[in-house]
Design a protein around this motif. Sequence first.
Motif, PDB file in Angstrom:
ATOM      1  N   ASP A  56     -25.345 -32.573  27.205  1.00  0.00           N
ATOM      2  CA  ASP A  56     -26.163 -33.762  27.442  1.00  0.00           C
ATOM      3  C   ASP A  56     -25.539 -34.533  28.591  1.00  0.00           C
ATOM      4  O   ASP A  56     -24.569 -35.266  28.392  1.00  0.00           O
ATOM      5  CB  ASP A  56     -26.245 -34.612  26.186  1.00  0.00           C
ATOM      6  CG  ASP A  56     -27.246 -35.736  26.322  1.00  0.00           C
ATOM      7  OD1 ASP A  56     -27.984 -35.734  27.345  1.00  0.00           O
ATOM      8  OD2 ASP A  56     -27.311 -36.594  25.437  1.00  0.00           O
ATOM      9  N   THR A  94     -26.180 -37.007  32.037  1.00  0.00           N
ATOM     10  CA  THR A  94     -27.080 -37.912  32.765  1.00  0.00           C
ATOM     11  C   THR A  94     -26.527 -38.129  34.171  1.00  0.00           C
ATOM     12  O   THR A  94     -25.337 -37.906  34.422  1.00  0.00           O
ATOM     13  CB  THR A  94     -27.222 -39.261  32.038  1.00  0.00           C
ATOM     14  OG1 THR A  94     -25.930 -39.867  31.958  1.00  0.00           O
ATOM     15  CG2 THR A  94     -27.797 -39.074  30.632  1.00  0.00           C
ATOM     16  N   VAL A 123     -32.139 -41.023  38.718  1.00  0.00           N
ATOM     17  CA  VAL A 123     -31.346 -40.569  37.560  1.00  0.00           C
ATOM     18  C   VAL A 123     -31.630 -39.122  37.224  1.00  0.00           C
ATOM     19  O   VAL A 123     -31.345 -38.673  36.100  1.00  0.00           O
ATOM     20  CB  VAL A 123     -31.630 -41.466  36.330  1.00  0.00           C
ATOM     21  CG1 VAL A 123     -31.140 -42.870  36.557  1.00  0.00           C
ATOM     22  CG2 VAL A 123     -33.123 -41.444  35.992  1.00  0.00           C
ATOM     23  N   THR A 124     -32.182 -38.357  38.155  1.00  0.00           N
ATOM     24  CA  THR A 124     -32.478 -36.943  37.906  1.00  0.00           C
ATOM     25  C   THR A 124     -31.519 -36.077  38.695  1.00  0.00           C
ATOM     26  O   THR A 124     -30.861 -36.526  39.623  1.00  0.00           O
ATOM     27  CB  THR A 124     -33.919 -36.621  38.311  1.00  0.00           C
ATOM     28  OG1 THR A 124     -34.080 -36.940  39.685  1.00  0.00           O
ATOM     29  CG2 THR A 124     -34.905 -37.433  37.463  1.00  0.00           C
TER      30      THR A 124
END
Length: 400
Positions: free
Chosen positions: A29, A31, A41-42
Motif C-alpha cells: 500500500d 501513496t 498523488v498518482t
Amino acid sequence: NIKIDGPALVCKDEPIDLIVPEISDPSQDVTYKWNTTDNDVTAKITVKPTTTKSEYKVTATNAYGCTKDASYNLNAHDKPTFNFGGETRYCKGEDAAISILGNNVQSIVWNYVDENGTIIDGEVPTTNNIAKPTVNEDIRLKAFVTSTEGCQSEGIIDIATKEHPVLVPNFKDEVCVGSPFDISVSGARTWTWKDTSATTSSLIGLRIYNDTDYTVYGTTEGCTSEKVITIKTKPLPNILINDGKDTAICFNESIELKATGGVLYKWDNENQTDFEAIDKITKSPTGGVTYKVTGRGENGCENSATINVSINDLPRFDLSYIKEACDSTSVDITASNTELTYVWNNETTPSVSNTYTEKEIRKDVKGGVYGIDKNNCKNFNEYNITWKPNPKLVITGNNV
C-alpha cells in the motif's frame, strides 16, 4: 527503491508523462505525492514544462509510514518560432512562393488543410522547403516546422486568388488601307502594347497598310491579361481621271473630266457637300490647273486622283492680200506662219500651203482660214476683198 521514468526528448509546452514504476513493498500500500502545482498523488502524471530546466520530485509513502523520495530533472527544448514569408494573394493560375522565416529550423512539411485546419488530400509542390502551389482558387496551407532538437511547431496561412482583368477592346475589324483608326480597350488599370509606340494608354491611333495583329496587355492589382486584336485591311479603289493621263488643251477650249474606279465621287471646288454619283464634269480653264477628285468604292474606302491640265496658246498668223480687186481678176491670200497647216474657207482637208487664191472675182468676197499648229490648236483669220467693176469703154467713129 523508487525512481521516475520519463522521455529522453522534451519540448516546451508539450505534455509528457512521468511515471513511477511499480514498487515492491511489503505493505502493498504505497501513496505518492508530487511537487506539482496540483500536488498530484498518482504514480503517473502528465506535465507541460514551460522552462528550459525543471525538477520534478515525488515522495512515496507505504502503509508503515516509511517514505522514499525520487527526482527527475527535465531539460526542455524550445519549439521553433517562425513567420510565413511571401504574398498572401496571387493571380489566378499563378504559382505561389511561401517560405518559412525562423531560427533553428531543421525541416518543413507542407499540407493542404480545410477551413477547420484538417489535412486534406493533395501534395504541396515545394522547392528548397518553399511551398509553390498553383493558386487556381483560395487555399489554406499548414506548415509543420521541426527544429534540430526534434521539437515541432505548426502554422496555417490562407492564400487568396486575384482574378485576371477581362479586356474588352473597341475597334473596327476592317479598315481601309492607310486610313487612320483608333483601338481602345477597357477592363484594366494599366496598359502595355506590343510593337507600338504607345505603352501606357488604353487608346492608340494607328495607320496600317496590311492585315495586322496587335497585342495589348492589361494589368490590375498585378494580374495581367493578354488580348490579340486582328485588324484586316480593305483595298482602296483605283481612282483615275481620264485614265490617269495629264493632258493639254487649247486656249478657250473645254475639257471633259471623267473619273473611274469608284461608285461615288466628290470633286474639289465643285460645291459638293457629300459624295455623289457624278463621274463627269466639264471645265474651261484659262491657265494651267490641277483637278482633284476623291472616289469612294463599294467597300466604303476612299482614294483620290489628280490630273494636270495645261493650256496651249493659239497659233498666231497674219494675212497679206490685195484688198480691192478688179472684176474677173484673181487675188492671192498669203498666211505669214509657214509652220502651220491651214484650212481655207471650210475646206475639209488641211493644206500645208500658206497661200490661197480667190479666182475671177465678180463681187465682194469674204473668206477665212484656220491656222493649225502641232498641238492641233487652231486660230481663225478672215479676209475681205472689195470688188471693183471694170470701166465700160465705148468706141465711136465713122464708117469709111
